[in-house]
Design a protein around this motif. Structure first.
Motif, mmCIF file in Angstrom:
data_model
loop_
_atom_site.group_PDB
_atom_site.id
_atom_site.type_symbol
_atom_site.label_atom_id
_atom_site.label_comp_id
_atom_site.label_asym_id
_atom_site.label_seq_id
_atom_site.Cartn_x
_atom_site.Cartn_y
_atom_site.Cartn_z
ATOM 1 N N CYS A 134 0.839 -1.208 0.000
ATOM 2 C CA CYS A 134 0.000 0.000 0.000
ATOM 3 C C CYS A 134 0.871 1.254 0.000
ATOM 4 O O CYS A 134 0.599 2.209 -0.722
ATOM 5 C CB CYS A 134 -0.926 0.019 1.219
ATOM 6 N N ARG A 135 1.929 1.238 0.815
ATOM 7 C CA ARG A 135 2.825 2.393 0.859
ATOM 8 C C ARG A 135 3.471 2.607 -0.503
ATOM 9 O O ARG A 135 3.526 3.736 -0.998
ATOM 10 C CB ARG A 135 3.886 2.200 1.935
ATOM 11 N N GLN A 136 3.930 1.544 -1.149
ATOM 12 C CA GLN A 136 4.586 1.668 -2.456
ATOM 13 C C GLN A 136 3.605 2.172 -3.512
ATOM 14 O O GLN A 136 3.970 2.969 -4.375
ATOM 15 C CB GLN A 136 5.201 0.337 -2.900
ATOM 16 N N GLU A 137 2.363 1.734 -3.443
ATOM 17 C CA GLU A 137 1.361 2.206 -4.398
ATOM 18 C C GLU A 137 1.157 3.722 -4.261
ATOM 19 O O GLU A 137 1.061 4.438 -5.250
ATOM 20 C CB GLU A 137 0.038 1.471 -4.171
ATOM 21 N N GLN A 138 1.138 4.209 -3.011
ATOM 22 C CA GLN A 138 0.996 5.655 -2.781
ATOM 23 C C GLN A 138 2.222 6.409 -3.298
ATOM 24 O O GLN A 138 2.096 7.459 -3.927
ATOM 25 C CB GLN A 138 0.782 5.948 -1.296
ATOM 26 N N ILE A 139 3.402 5.865 -3.057
ATOM 27 C CA ILE A 139 4.639 6.483 -3.545
ATOM 28 C C ILE A 139 4.612 6.563 -5.067
ATOM 29 O O ILE A 139 4.930 7.602 -5.650
ATOM 30 C CB ILE A 139 5.873 5.691 -3.046
ATOM 31 N N ASP A 140 4.209 5.469 -5.716
ATOM 32 C CA ASP A 140 4.128 5.451 -7.185
ATOM 33 C C ASP A 140 3.137 6.490 -7.702
ATOM 34 O O ASP A 140 3.407 7.183 -8.688
ATOM 35 C CB ASP A 140 3.750 4.057 -7.685
ATOM 36 N N MET A 141 1.987 6.614 -7.039
ATOM 37 C CA MET A 141 0.992 7.605 -7.459
ATOM 38 C C MET A 141 1.537 9.029 -7.300
ATOM 39 O O MET A 141 1.349 9.871 -8.171
ATOM 40 C CB MET A 141 -0.305 7.450 -6.663
ATOM 41 N N ASP A 142 2.234 9.279 -6.185
ATOM 42 C CA ASP A 142 2.806 10.609 -5.956
ATOM 43 C C ASP A 142 3.878 10.938 -6.988
ATOM 44 O O ASP A 142 3.944 12.059 -7.496
ATOM 45 C CB ASP A 142 3.398 10.714 -4.552
#
Length: 97
Positions: A49-57
Motif C-alpha cells: 500500500c505504501r509503495q502504491e501511494q509512492i508510485d501515485m505521488d
C-alpha cells in the motif's frame, strides 16, 4: 484497538487517531502490528500500500513537471517569435586579415 483523542467538551469532538486505518485502503491498523509510514505521518497497513501511494505521488509529480516544462517551452517560443528591435539578432561573416 482504536485510538482517540479528545479536543473539546462535546461528544462530537472525539476523532479517530491518525494511526487507526491505512491511508490508502482504509484497512484498520491492528494493535501491536507493523505500520508502514510515508511522508512523516501517513500510515499504511503494508509495504505494498505504501509503495502504491509512492508510485501515485511520483506519477503526479512527473505529470506536473512535464506540464510546467512544456509551458516554459511555449513561453520561450513566443519570446523568439517576438519581433521587437531589442531581440533582433543579426548574423553575418566577419573576416579578419
Amino acid at each position: 484497538m482504536s485510538y482517540y483523542y479528545y479536543s473539546g467538551c462535546g461528544d462530537d469532538d472525539y476523532k479517530p487517531h491518525f494511526l487507526e486505518a491505512c491511508s490508502l485502503c482504509s484497512k484498520p491498523l491492528g494493535y501491536n502490528s507493523d505500520i508502514f509510514m510515508y511522508r512523516g505521518n501517513t500510515p499504511f497497513c503494508s509495504k505494498e500500500c505504501r509503495q502504491e501511494q509512492i508510485d501515485m505521488d511520483e506519477s503526479k509529480a512527473k505529470k506536473s513537471w512535464k506540464l510546467s516544462s512544456s509551458s516554459s517551452r511555449s513561453a520561450r517560443k513566443s519570446e523568439a517569435n517576438d519581433s521587437s528591435p531589442s531581440k533582433t539578432v543579426q548574423t553575418g561573416t566577419v573576416a579578419v586579415a
